[in-house]
Design a protein around this motif. Structure first.
Motif, PDB file in Angstrom:
ATOM      1  N   PRO A   1      84.304  12.085 -15.248  1.00 19.11           N
ATOM      2  CA  PRO A   1      85.447  11.707 -16.090  1.00 19.11           C
ATOM      3  C   PRO A   1      85.969  12.761 -17.061  1.00 19.11           C
ATOM      4  O   PRO A   1      86.545  12.422 -18.082  1.00 19.11           O
ATOM      5  CB  PRO A   1      84.896  10.502 -16.847  1.00 19.11           C
ATOM      6  CG  PRO A   1      83.450  10.798 -16.983  1.00 19.11           C
ATOM      7  CD  PRO A   1      83.061  11.494 -15.705  1.00 19.11           C
ATOM      8  N   SER A   2      85.783  14.030 -16.758  1.00 17.93           N
ATOM      9  CA  SER A   2      86.361  15.055 -17.629  1.00 17.93           C
ATOM     10  C   SER A   2      87.044  16.118 -16.775  1.00 17.93           C
ATOM     11  O   SER A   2      86.640  16.355 -15.639  1.00 17.93           O
ATOM     12  CB  SER A   2      85.276  15.699 -18.504  1.00 17.93           C
ATOM     13  OG  SER A   2      84.455  16.542 -17.725  1.00 17.93           O
ATOM     14  N   PRO A   3      88.086  16.751 -17.316  1.00 17.82           N
ATOM     15  CA  PRO A   3      88.792  17.765 -16.546  1.00 17.82           C
ATOM     16  C   PRO A   3      87.890  18.937 -16.149  1.00 17.82           C
ATOM     17  O   PRO A   3      88.147  19.614 -15.165  1.00 17.82           O
ATOM     18  CB  PRO A   3      89.913  18.238 -17.468  1.00 17.82           C
ATOM     19  CG  PRO A   3      89.990  17.269 -18.574  1.00 17.82           C
ATOM     20  CD  PRO A   3      88.705  16.520 -18.626  1.00 17.82           C
ATOM     21  N   GLY A   4      86.837  19.171 -16.887  1.00 16.68           N
ATOM     22  CA  GLY A   4      85.930  20.255 -16.557  1.00 16.68           C
ATOM     23  C   GLY A   4      85.006  19.941 -15.390  1.00 16.68           C
ATOM     24  O   GLY A   4      84.530  20.847 -14.709  1.00 16.68           O
ATOM     25  N   ARG A   5      84.747  18.662 -15.131  1.00 15.10           N
ATOM     26  CA  ARG A   5      83.813  18.277 -14.077  1.00 15.10           C
ATOM     27  C   ARG A   5      84.495  17.809 -12.797  1.00 15.10           C
ATOM     28  O   ARG A   5      83.930  17.885 -11.715  1.00 15.10           O
ATOM     29  CB  ARG A   5      82.899  17.163 -14.602  1.00 15.10           C
ATOM     30  CG  ARG A   5      81.991  17.667 -15.726  1.00 15.10           C
ATOM     31  CD  ARG A   5      81.121  16.587 -16.289  1.00 15.10           C
ATOM     32  NE  ARG A   5      80.251  16.034 -15.261  1.00 15.10           N
ATOM     33  CZ  ARG A   5      79.645  14.872 -15.368  1.00 15.10           C
ATOM     34  NH1 ARG A   5      79.811  14.139 -16.437  1.00 15.10           N
ATOM     35  NH2 ARG A   5      78.870  14.435 -14.405  1.00 15.10           N
ATOM     36  N   ARG A   6      85.690  17.300 -12.879  1.00 16.88           N
ATOM     37  CA  ARG A   6      86.361  16.725 -11.710  1.00 16.88           C
ATOM     38  C   ARG A   6      86.591  17.742 -10.586  1.00 16.88           C
ATOM     39  O   ARG A   6      86.384  17.401  -9.424  1.00 16.88           O
ATOM     40  CB  ARG A   6      87.671  16.075 -12.139  1.00 16.88           C
ATOM     41  CG  ARG A   6      88.436  15.321 -11.070  1.00 16.88           C
ATOM     42  CD  ARG A   6      87.812  13.998 -10.636  1.00 16.88           C
ATOM     43  NE  ARG A   6      87.622  13.031 -11.662  1.00 16.88           N
ATOM     44  CZ  ARG A   6      88.500  12.114 -12.046  1.00 16.88           C
ATOM     45  NH1 ARG A   6      89.679  12.044 -11.478  1.00 16.88           N
ATOM     46  NH2 ARG A   6      88.193  11.254 -12.992  1.00 16.88           N
ATOM     47  N   PRO A   7      87.003  18.990 -10.871  1.00 22.08           N
ATOM     48  CA  PRO A   7      87.205  19.928  -9.754  1.00 22.08           C
ATOM     49  C   PRO A   7      85.938  20.123  -8.916  1.00 22.08           C
ATOM     50  O   PRO A   7      86.012  20.246  -7.691  1.00 22.08           O
ATOM     51  CB  PRO A   7      87.635  21.232 -10.431  1.00 22.08           C
ATOM     52  CG  PRO A   7      88.254  20.789 -11.709  1.00 22.08           C
ATOM     53  CD  PRO A   7      87.444  19.592 -12.135  1.00 22.08           C
ATOM     54  N   ARG A   8      84.789  20.150  -9.556  1.00 22.70           N
ATOM     55  CA  ARG A   8      83.539  20.306  -8.812  1.00 22.70           C
ATOM     56  C   ARG A   8      83.314  19.097  -7.899  1.00 22.70           C
ATOM     57  O   ARG A   8      82.890  19.240  -6.751  1.00 22.70           O
ATOM     58  CB  ARG A   8      82.358  20.484  -9.773  1.00 22.70           C
ATOM     59  CG  ARG A   8      81.034  20.607  -9.096  1.00 22.70           C
ATOM     60  CD  ARG A   8      80.958  21.912  -8.343  1.00 22.70           C
ATOM     61  NE  ARG A   8      79.722  21.954  -7.590  1.00 22.70           N
ATOM     62  CZ  ARG A   8      79.486  22.810  -6.639  1.00 22.70           C
ATOM     63  NH1 ARG A   8      80.372  23.718  -6.340  1.00 22.70           N
ATOM     64  NH2 ARG A   8      78.362  22.787  -5.994  1.00 22.70           N
ATOM     65  N   ALA A   9      83.604  17.914  -8.383  1.00 22.95           N
ATOM     66  CA  ALA A   9      83.449  16.711  -7.567  1.00 22.95           C
ATOM     67  C   ALA A   9      84.397  16.743  -6.372  1.00 22.95           C
ATOM     68  O   ALA A   9      84.019  16.364  -5.261  1.00 22.95           O
ATOM     69  CB  ALA A   9      83.702  15.466  -8.415  1.00 22.95           C
ATOM     70  N   VAL A  10      85.626  17.206  -6.582  1.00 17.41           N
ATOM     71  CA  VAL A  10      86.586  17.321  -5.479  1.00 17.41           C
ATOM     72  C   VAL A  10      86.083  18.357  -4.471  1.00 17.41           C
ATOM     73  O   VAL A  10      86.143  18.138  -3.260  1.00 17.41           O
ATOM     74  CB  VAL A  10      88.000  17.665  -6.006  1.00 17.41           C
ATOM     75  CG1 VAL A  10      88.943  18.006  -4.862  1.00 17.41           C
ATOM     76  CG2 VAL A  10      88.554  16.507  -6.833  1.00 17.41           C
ATOM     77  N   HIS A  11      85.561  19.464  -4.969  1.00 15.41           N
ATOM     78  CA  HIS A  11      85.006  20.484  -4.081  1.00 15.41           C
ATOM     79  C   HIS A  11      83.879  19.903  -3.229  1.00 15.41           C
ATOM     80  O   HIS A  11      83.811  20.149  -2.013  1.00 15.41           O
ATOM     81  CB  HIS A  11      84.507  21.676  -4.894  1.00 15.41           C
ATOM     82  CG  HIS A  11      83.778  22.685  -4.084  1.00 15.41           C
ATOM     83  ND1 HIS A  11      84.427  23.575  -3.250  1.00 15.41           N
ATOM     84  CD2 HIS A  11      82.449  22.934  -3.952  1.00 15.41           C
ATOM     85  CE1 HIS A  11      83.525  24.324  -2.652  1.00 15.41           C
ATOM     86  NE2 HIS A  11      82.320  23.961  -3.063  1.00 15.41           N
ATOM     87  N   GLU A  12      82.991  19.142  -3.829  1.00 13.27           N
ATOM     88  CA  GLU A  12      81.889  18.525  -3.079  1.00 13.27           C
ATOM     89  C   GLU A  12      82.422  17.556  -2.027  1.00 13.27           C
ATOM     90  O   GLU A  12      81.904  17.493  -0.913  1.00 13.27           O
ATOM     91  CB  GLU A  12      80.928  17.826  -4.033  1.00 13.27           C
ATOM     92  CG  GLU A  12      80.143  18.822  -4.877  1.00 13.27           C
ATOM     93  CD  GLU A  12      79.371  18.178  -6.014  1.00 13.27           C
ATOM     94  OE1 GLU A  12      79.459  16.933  -6.199  1.00 13.27           O
ATOM     95  OE2 GLU A  12      78.679  18.924  -6.732  1.00 13.27           O
TER      96      GLU A  12
END
Length: 155
Positions: free
Chosen positions: A77-88
């Motif tokens: 739930p943060s802009p810093g973590r979401r890109p990593r989740a999308v990458h995964e």
């Protein structure tokens, strides 16, 4: 579908934004889209805010059991973590038998978030095209125009 593309494929990195005015409109857009993917065996993950998530999930009924579901307030739930989740998600999709996978997501912009946080979420969406370049993923970004700062909606 792009000319010359294989059956059931979309152009790499397809990224679409939708601004449904109501939850019913959102359900009307997503239900047939997700059902069509399910019929082809395409994996899907839906990440929306609580009531919208519940409405789409309910519309799919038992068919929705094959879809991954998450509330946007809980899924990275943060802009810093979401890109990593999308990458995964993209990396898992590369290994899936049916492609492209479908990711439906809503940013963490809420009515009470600061303009700075909303701008950070919008920057994440702006780079989503780079994250998805040549990826076997169709990304649908869902926006609630009522929670966006006025400038992005008007431009």
């Amino acid at each position: 579908m792009a000319k010359g593309a294989g059956v059931g494929t979309a152009p790499p990195g397809l990224h679409t934004a939708v601004f449904p005015p109501t939850t019913d409109t959102l359900v009307g857009l997503l239900e047939p889209y997700l059902r069509e993917g399910l019929e082809r065996g395409v994996s899907a993950f839906v990440n929306l805010a609580g009531p919208r998530l519940a409405a789409v999930r309910e519309a799919l009924g038992r068919d929705g059991a094959a879809i991954g579901w998450s509330d946007t307030a809980a899924w990275h739930p943060s802009p810093g973590r979401r890109p990593r989740a999308v990458h995964e998600f993209i990396e898992r999709s590369r290994r899936a038998p049916a492609a492209p996978a479908r990711l439906v997501g809503e940013l963490g912009i809420t009515a009470d978030c600061s303009d700075e946080l909303a701008a950070e979420w919008l920057r994440i969406d702006a780079v989503a095209g780079d994250l998805l370049a040549r990826a076997p993923v169709e990304l649908v970004c869902v926006y609630d125009a009522g929670t966006l700062p006025p400038a992005p909606v008007g431009t």
